[in-house]
Design a protein around this motif. Structure first.
Motif, PDB file in Angstrom:
ATOM      1  N   TRP A 159       0.847  -1.193   0.000  1.00  0.00           N
ATOM      2  CA  TRP A 159       0.000   0.000   0.000  1.00  0.00           C
ATOM      3  C   TRP A 159       0.886   1.249   0.000  1.00  0.00           C
ATOM      4  O   TRP A 159       0.591   2.238  -0.690  1.00  0.00           O
ATOM      5  N   GLU A 160       1.946   1.176   0.749  1.00  0.00           N
ATOM      6  CA  GLU A 160       2.887   2.288   0.845  1.00  0.00           C
ATOM      7  C   GLU A 160       3.508   2.569  -0.532  1.00  0.00           C
ATOM      8  O   GLU A 160       3.635   3.729  -0.954  1.00  0.00           O
ATOM      9  N   ALA A 161       3.878   1.498  -1.227  1.00  0.00           N
ATOM     10  CA  ALA A 161       4.488   1.655  -2.548  1.00  0.00           C
ATOM     11  C   ALA A 161       3.510   2.233  -3.564  1.00  0.00           C
ATOM     12  O   ALA A 161       3.931   2.847  -4.559  1.00  0.00           O
ATOM     13  N   MET A 162       2.220   2.055  -3.335  1.00  0.00           N
ATOM     14  CA  MET A 162       1.195   2.598  -4.230  1.00  0.00           C
ATOM     15  C   MET A 162       0.959   4.084  -3.986  1.00  0.00           C
ATOM     16  O   MET A 162       0.196   4.727  -4.723  1.00  0.00           O
ATOM     17  N   GLY A 163       1.586   4.631  -2.940  1.00  0.00           N
ATOM     18  CA  GLY A 163       1.457   6.052  -2.669  1.00  0.00           C
ATOM     19  C   GLY A 163       0.620   6.399  -1.455  1.00  0.00           C
ATOM     20  O   GLY A 163       0.421   7.581  -1.153  1.00  0.00           O
TER      21      GLY A 163
END
Length: 406
Positions: free
Chosen positions: A266-270
């Motif tokens: 989720w973090e990598a998705m922004g």
């Protein structure tokens, strides 16, 4: 058998053809012919049965009643703040947190011991205790046998309440409560507001006196709540969730407990925490779930499996969110959510149910056409919006009705 056949024939008559006195008589026959044999089979004595129902009559003021011969309908008006006006649900959060901080100090030893035994943090126990009974201060007004008798006889979930009625009779037989059994309008008991079957399964002795007294004992109340959560899968060491910012590039239709992924993804998705702090290292590899109770019209969260354990206690997104948020305010001194609640929930339940039926006709799983926009309805709306070239908001709006219901 003849008496039972006559009873069943009477029950089949339209509700409009019966007055309340006749339905009351059917209720008494139901107690004798259905509930008494079932209760007796569970060890309930005739004396306890008669004492429990002495003076009990149907409570016609309870919600969701379906009198004999009538059909359940979707209410037109919205009555649950969970869906009607989410912001109102959190109006008491500051006061609950202030009282909770005082009680956290007063019961620090008990809370620490219970957390060591079960892995459930004290702040979570305080959040539930406060929400359920105002830390034991709320008035519990109803006769549990009138409530569960009425709902077991003629409610939308009658079989469920029938079983709870028999469990309440078992509690009375065992003498667990020192006085009359009082309940909420739904039949919940004591300071943790346990349904009777939950009391029989999860009530715990927190003060070592050999009893599980959820009516008068704070340690028993807290230990019982912790036992319930632990046995429903609370994961020690994990939080309940985090308020986040969801960029437009991340679809709100990704919400739901069946669409989890590592928090690092989720973090990598922004997706970022509203505090601008990174997610804790020990949480990043754990599974997280997007939760947007008002769609794009309110705060958003990445929650952990513990959030859904809180929902096992009360199947409401806002309930679990309230408990986690109050706990954070008690222990960490956090303030209000960063994002405001938008002006949502102005539609009739009957209109939302019609929209749900239309979405079902298109192949969407909305979780049932009940007029309540849970996560399956929210994301179905989002998927429909995306498929038709609209900006996804993932929440029912008045303008959608004409487009969906034809």
């Amino acid at each position: 058998m003849i008496r039972l056949a006559l009873l069943l024939l009477t029950l089949a008559l339209p509700a409009s053809a019966q007055d309340r006195a006749a339905i009351e008589q059917q209720f008494r026959s139901w107690l004798e012919q259905d509930i008494w044999p079932a209760a007796s089979a569970q060890g309930v004595s005739r004396a306890t049965f008669d004492r429990s129902f002495s003076g009990v009559r149907l409570n016609w003021d309870l919600p969701d009643l379906v009198p004999p011969g009538s059909k359940a309908t979707t209410p037109k008006r919205q009555t649950q703040s969970e869906f009607g006006a989410p912001g109102r649900y959190f109006r008491g959060v500051s006061g609950d947190a202030a009282i909770g901080r005082d009680l956290a100090r007063r019961h620090a030893t008990t809370l620490a011991r219970i957390e060591k035994q079960t892995g459930v943090p004290g702040r979570i126990l305080l959040g539930i205790w406060g929400r359920e009974s105002a830390y034991g201060r709320a008035k519990i007004p109803h006769n549990v046998f009138a409530v569960l008798g009425t709902k077991g006889f003629m409610a939308t979930r009658a079989p469920y309440f029938r079983e709870e009625l028999i469990a309440a009779l078992q509690i009375a037989e065992a003498g667990h409560a020192s006085g009359p059994l009082r309940s909420s309008w739904a039949g919940a008991l004591g300071q943790p507001q346990f349904m009777p079957s939950s009391f029989l399964q999860y009530a715990a002795d927190g003060d070592g006196d050999g009893r599980a007294d959820i009516w008068g004992s704070v340690p028993d109340t807290l230990a019982s709540i912790a036992n319930y959560l632990a046995r429903h899968g609370w994961v020690p060491g994990r939080d309940w969730g985090f308020e986040v910012t969801v960029p437009a590039s991340v679809s709100c239709a990704l919400e739901g407990p069946d669409q989890g992924r590592p928090i690092s993804e989720w973090e990598a998705m922004g997706i970022t925490r509203v505090s601008n702090r990174p997610f804790p290292d020990h949480e990043r590899s754990g599974e997280g779930f997007l939760m947007m109770p008002a769609g794009r019209n309110g705060p958003a969260f990445v929650v952990t499996p513990n959030f859904y354990v809180l929902k096992d206690y009360n199947m409401s997104d806002l309930y679990a969110l309230y408990v986690g948020h109050v706990g954070d305010r008690i222990q960490y001194g956090v303030g209000n959510f960063s994002a405001p609640w938008g002006a949502v929930g102005k539609m009739y339940r009957s209109d939302i149910a019609a929209m749900q039926r239309s979405l079902e006709g298109m192949g969407h799983d909305v979780g049932g056409a009940d007029g309540l926009p849970g996560f399956k309805t929210r994301r179905s709306i989002g998927r429909w919006q995306e498929a038709t070239g609209r900006a996804a908001t993932c929440f029912p709006e008045p303008s959608m009705k004409a487009q969906l219901v034809r």
